[in-house]
Structures are given as structure tokens and as C-alpha cells.
Design an enzyme around this catalytic site. Structure first.
Site, PDB file in Angstrom:
ATOM      1  N   TYR A 192     -12.374 -38.129 -24.325  1.00 46.51           N
ATOM      2  CA  TYR A 192     -13.443 -37.468 -25.063  1.00 46.51           C
ATOM      3  C   TYR A 192     -13.247 -35.980 -24.871  1.00 46.51           C
ATOM      4  O   TYR A 192     -12.804 -35.550 -23.799  1.00 46.51           O
ATOM      5  CB  TYR A 192     -14.819 -37.846 -24.499  1.00 46.51           C
ATOM      6  N   HIS A 225     -16.336 -48.349 -32.693  1.00 50.74           N
ATOM      7  CA  HIS A 225     -16.802 -48.279 -31.307  1.00 50.74           C
ATOM      8  C   HIS A 225     -17.546 -49.566 -30.926  1.00 50.74           C
ATOM      9  O   HIS A 225     -18.521 -49.533 -30.175  1.00 50.74           O
ATOM     10  CB  HIS A 225     -17.701 -47.060 -31.123  1.00 50.74           C
ATOM     11  N   SER A 273     -10.403 -45.890 -20.079  1.00 50.80           N
ATOM     12  CA  SER A 273     -11.491 -45.071 -20.637  1.00 50.80           C
ATOM     13  C   SER A 273     -11.669 -43.765 -19.856  1.00 50.80           C
ATOM     14  O   SER A 273     -11.530 -43.725 -18.632  1.00 50.80           O
ATOM     15  CB  SER A 273     -12.792 -45.871 -20.591  1.00 50.80           C
ATOM     16  N   LYS A 323      -8.864 -42.569 -32.537  1.00 52.14           N
ATOM     17  CA  LYS A 323      -9.623 -43.833 -32.505  1.00 52.14           C
ATOM     18  C   LYS A 323     -11.008 -43.614 -33.101  1.00 52.14           C
ATOM     19  O   LYS A 323     -11.767 -42.752 -32.615  1.00 52.14           O
ATOM     20  CB  LYS A 323      -9.756 -44.315 -31.053  1.00 52.14           C
ATOM     21  N   THR A 372     -10.929 -40.328 -28.954  1.00 49.64           N
ATOM     22  CA  THR A 372     -12.021 -41.011 -29.664  1.00 49.64           C
ATOM     23  C   THR A 372     -12.772 -39.995 -30.510  1.00 49.64           C
ATOM     24  O   THR A 372     -13.260 -38.987 -29.998  1.00 49.64           O
ATOM     25  CB  THR A 372     -12.950 -41.705 -28.650  1.00 49.64           C
TER      26      THR A 372
HETATM   27  C1  FNR Z   1     -16.806 -49.142 -25.306  1.00 49.61           C
HETATM   28  N1  FNR Z   1     -15.976 -48.420 -26.151  1.00 49.61           N
HETATM   29  C2  FNR Z   1     -15.477 -47.202 -25.736  1.00 49.61           C
HETATM   30  N2  FNR Z   1     -14.615 -46.520 -26.524  1.00 49.61           N
HETATM   31  C3  FNR Z   1     -14.092 -45.353 -26.115  1.00 49.61           C
HETATM   32  O1  FNR Z   1     -13.309 -44.765 -26.849  1.00 49.61           O
HETATM   33  N3  FNR Z   1     -14.422 -44.847 -24.883  1.00 49.61           N
HETATM   34  C4  FNR Z   1     -15.277 -45.462 -24.040  1.00 49.61           C
HETATM   35  O2  FNR Z   1     -15.533 -44.989 -22.929  1.00 49.61           O
HETATM   36  C5  FNR Z   1     -15.854 -46.677 -24.482  1.00 49.61           C
HETATM   37  N4  FNR Z   1     -16.742 -47.333 -23.688  1.00 49.61           N
HETATM   38  C6  FNR Z   1     -17.200 -48.576 -24.059  1.00 49.61           C
HETATM   39  C7  FNR Z   1     -18.015 -49.288 -23.207  1.00 49.61           C
HETATM   40  C8  FNR Z   1     -18.415 -50.576 -23.541  1.00 49.61           C
HETATM   41  C9  FNR Z   1     -19.283 -51.337 -22.599  1.00 49.61           C
HETATM   42  C10 FNR Z   1     -18.007 -51.141 -24.771  1.00 49.61           C
HETATM   43  C11 FNR Z   1     -18.400 -52.543 -25.146  1.00 49.61           C
HETATM   44  C12 FNR Z   1     -17.222 -50.427 -25.636  1.00 49.61           C
HETATM   45  C13 FNR Z   1     -15.549 -48.990 -27.438  1.00 49.61           C
HETATM   46  C14 FNR Z   1     -14.298 -49.839 -27.257  1.00 49.61           C
HETATM   47  O3  FNR Z   1     -13.176 -49.043 -26.979  1.00 49.61           O
HETATM   48  C15 FNR Z   1     -13.964 -50.645 -28.522  1.00 49.61           C
HETATM   49  O4  FNR Z   1     -13.947 -49.789 -29.631  1.00 49.61           O
HETATM   50  C16 FNR Z   1     -14.955 -51.790 -28.771  1.00 49.61           C
HETATM   51  O5  FNR Z   1     -15.368 -52.365 -27.549  1.00 49.61           O
HETATM   52  C17 FNR Z   1     -14.314 -52.851 -29.636  1.00 49.61           C
HETATM   53  O6  FNR Z   1     -15.226 -53.834 -29.953  1.00 49.61           O
HETATM   54  P1  FNR Z   1     -15.357 -55.246 -29.172  1.00 49.61           P
HETATM   55  O7  FNR Z   1     -13.931 -55.753 -28.884  1.00 49.61           O
HETATM   56  O8  FNR Z   1     -16.102 -54.978 -27.926  1.00 49.61           O
HETATM   57  O9  FNR Z   1     -16.093 -56.091 -30.136  1.00 49.61           O
END
Ligand code: FNR
Length: 362
Positions: free
Chosen positions: A131, A253, A108, A229, A157
Site C-alpha cells: 500500500y 478486494h 500482505s 491489483k 494494491t
Molecule cells: C484481504 N485482501 C487484501 N488485499 C490486499 O491487497 N492487501 C491486504 O492487506 C488485504 N487484506 C485482506 C484481508 C482479508 C481478511 C481478506 C479476506 C482479504 C484482499 C485479498 O488479497 C483478495 O483480493 C481477496 O481475499 C480475494 O477474495 P477471496 O479469495 O477471499 O474471495
């Protein structure tokens, strides 16, 4: 001694026991009513499997490829922020576990460890999630560093022009640590106005004007493949292919951005059809079982990303917990493939899944 968790739900319970509420809520929560968060999981439950019998399943091969890279299974570590909330080693522990399981990790942008430290900690296949900030030079610097340190693709993203309203974080007044990779790059004054630090930080940094033409800019600063994404419609999937994206992640997300965005598994086929094989389509959101992975593959996903379960494993048992979570999902997928009569990933077809739509039509 406590029993080993036997499924992802038990890992979630363990994480809830060990983490301070503020951090567990940050990991586990979603936007507003959390309807999309729940639907991501519920929609998987409405899909049934169509097993075929009397197939030789004495050997199961879960291996697959993505952008030419071989992976042991179609299960990928999703980019999630601030792993240090779960464990002092943070993303380094996660990366080591992913490497031990031959699993691709997407690091991330909001990592709590330097990407250089993650890269030098192990030899895993890794992509970098980006980002785009108002200050483009911040994002450009990060891309150059990721390229230099062996990240093989940029996962941009595109569902976060602004941060979704995460009410648990607002109530908890979530404290955001310094994001390691941004040290020295950002001069942002995080002023909490009764909300969460994250919200204040995001509103000062994220660029809400980002649009399709800016992908050209990104392409001009890197030779790495670019994966988008956060796509949920056929229309945007077609555009993504047109502008030369190398892949698409169907994602909402994890229900943290737009509440009432559709469950990802419910729009996967629409996107897969629109793309018609031009680029790989990945999915994330709500994957908690090997059967979920199998369902996504049957509906056309090349692979799935897993977010929260990795964090539960990290909170419960550090690097070993992440390994257990990945191995658990891989083991469940392997068993599902055996019971469905599909010894290799290519054997999994649309006919192995029965959606609500299929039931109405038949
Ligand atoms: C995320 N997600 C996310 N996505 C992204 O592109 N950059 C990020 O920094 C983050 N940070 C983030 C933090 C936390 C705590 C969560 C739970 C999620 C989204 C992540 O990449 C993904 O899309 C989802 O977590 C998928 O869903 P599930 O597997 O958590 O149900």
C-alpha cells in the site's frame, strides 16, 4: 476425532467454530451490504463447463509460469492481513505451507509477522503486496526490505484510496494489533471513534491522492516488476499496460472495498481482451473450487489468487490446514482438467466455458 473437511465450505465452518467472532468476521466479511462479496461466488456458479471427451488424460500437468517463474499450479496465496488472528505463527505458517505445495505466496503489507521472518522461514517463491502511505518513506522502506529479502515482485494494491465500509468490523470494534513490518516506521495515533481500529488506522495512513503518475515514483525506487491489483475495467487495464505494469490482478478486494463493484469473473474477459496478451492477467475473488480456477483460466486468466480459504485453513489447523486447502484446490483442478479433456494448462481454452452471454447468443 472430527472428520477432515472435504471442501472449502467445510473449512469455513471449522474456522467459524474455532475463531472469536470478531476475527472470523474480519476475515469473512465484506463492505456494506456484502453484495459484491456474494456475487464473486454466485457469478462463478452461472458459468458452466464444456467438457471434451476421449482425450488421453492419464497424465495431468497443472504447472505454469508467471513472470518467468515456474509454479506447480496456477493457484496463488492472495495477500491477506493479520494471519495471527488465525494462528500464533501467523504468516510464517502460511508461507511454510505455500512452500511445501510449491505455491507462490503474496505477503500482505498488513502482515502480522516481519517480512524478514517470513523470508527466512522457508524457501518459497514470494511477492510483496504494497500500500502507498501518505508518508511515502514508509512504503519505500518496505519495498527496499522486500527486495533485499528475496521477494520477486511488488503487487501494488490500487483499489484502496480509502478503506471500504466494513460494518461487521465497525460493530465488533475490531482491534488492530501492531503491524509487524511497520514497527518503528509509523507514528500514528489510532483513535477509535466508535468504529474499528482498522478504519481509524487506514484513514490516517492510506494516501488517497495516489494516481497513475505515482507508479513512476514506485518504479524509480525498485527494479522489481510491478503488478497492479484491483483493476476491473478495460480502460484501466489499457492504462496499466501503457505505464509498464508487468501484470494485472482483476480484483475487487474480495468484496471488501466498493460494494456493487462487479464480480471479478464477470469482467475478466473484458480486461483480458483489452490487454491482448501484453501482460499476464490474474484474478481473485470467490475462488472456492477447482472448477472456479478452471473457469477463470478458460476466460483468459493466467492464474488465480485465493484469499479467505487460506485463512480458514490456517484457523482450522495451522500450517497443515493451509496445506490441506491448497492441495484440495489443486486436486479439484486436476480432476476438472481430466474430466474436461485438458491434460495441460495450455489445453484449457475459451471453448471449455459457457457463460450467460454465450447462452443468450446461441
Ligand atoms: C484481504 N485482501 C487484501 N488485499 C490486499 O491487497 N492487501 C491486504 O492487506 C488485504 N487484506 C485482506 C484481508 C482479508 C481478511 C481478506 C479476506 C482479504 C484482499 C485479498 O488479497 C483478495 O483480493 C481477496 O481475499 C480475494 O477474495 P477471496 O479469495 O477471499 O474471495
Amino acid at each position: 476425532m472430527e472428520d477432515e473437511p472435504v471442501n472449502i465450505r467445510e473449512f469455513e465452518e471449522r474456522a467459524k467454530q474455532v475463531l472469536p467472532k470478531m476475527f472470523f468476521d474480519y476475515y469473512n466479511g465484506g463492505a456494506e451490504d456484502e453484495h459484491t462479496l456474494r456475487e464473486n461466488m454466485e457469478a462463478f456458479k452461472r458459468i458452466m463447463l464444456r467438457p471434451r471427451i476421449l482425450v488421453d488424460v492419464s497424465k495431468i500437468d497443472m504447472s505454469t509460469t508467471l513472470l518467468g517463474y515456474k509454479m506447480q499450479s496456477p493457484i496463488i496465496v492472495a495477500p491477506t492481513g493479520i494471519h495471527k488472528y488465525a494462528h500464533p505463527e501467523g504468516e510464517v505458517a502460511t508461507a511454510r505451507a505455500a512452500a511445501a505445495c510449491n505455491t507462490l505466496m503474496v505477503l500482505s503489507f498488513s502482515s502480522s509477522r516481519k517480512l524478514e521472518d517470513v523470508a527466512s522461514s522457508c524457501n518459497s517463491l514470494r511477492f510483496y503486496q504494497l500500500y502507498v502511505y501518505k508518508n511515502r518513506e514508509v512504503s519505500a522502506t518496505l519495498v527496499r526490505r522486500a527486495e533485499k529479502y528475496g521477494f520477486k515482485a511488488i503487487v501494488l494494491t490500487v483499489d484502496t484510496p480509502r478503506l471500504g465500509r466494513r460494518e461487521k468490523d465497525i460493530k465488533n470494534k475490531l482491534i488492530l494489533p501492531q503491524l509487524s513490518n511497520l514497527e518503528g516506521l509509523l507514528n500514528v495515533d489510532v483513535e477509535q471513534k466508535g468504529g474499528s481500529d482498522l478504519e481509524a488506522f487506514a484513514s490516517q495512513t492510506l494516501d488517497p491522492s495516489l494516481c497513475w503518475k505515482d507508479i513512476e515514483w514506485l518504479r524509480s525506487i525498485t527494479s522489481l516488476p510491478i503488478i497492479l491489483k484491483g483493476i476491473l475495467t478495460a480502460e484501466d487495464a489499457v492504462k496499466a499496460v501503457e505505464i509498464g505494469a508487468s501484470g494485472i490482478v482483476v480484483s475487487n478486494h474480495g468484496g471488501r472495498q466498493l460494494d456493487y463493484a462487479p464480480a471479478t469473473i464477470s469482467v475478466l474477459e473484458e480486461v483480458v481482451k483489452a490487454v491482448s496478451g501484453a501482460v499476464p492477467v490474474l484474478l481473485d475473488g470467490g475462488v472456492r473450487r477447482g472448477t472456479d480456477v478452471f473457469k477463470a483460466l478458460a476466460l483468459g486468466a493466467k492464474a488465480v489468487l485465493v484469499g479467505r480459504p487460506i485463512l480458514y485453513g490456517l484457523a482450522a489447523k495451522g500450517e497443515n490446514g493451509v496445506k490441506s486447502v491448497i492441495k484440495m484446490l489443486q486436486g479439484e483442478l486436476e480432476l476438472t482438467m481430466a474430466l474436461c479433456g485438458t491434460p495441460s494448462i495450455n489445453d484449457i481454452t475459451r471453448k471449455h466455458a459457457q457463460t450467460e452471454g454465450d447462452r443468450i447468443r446461441s
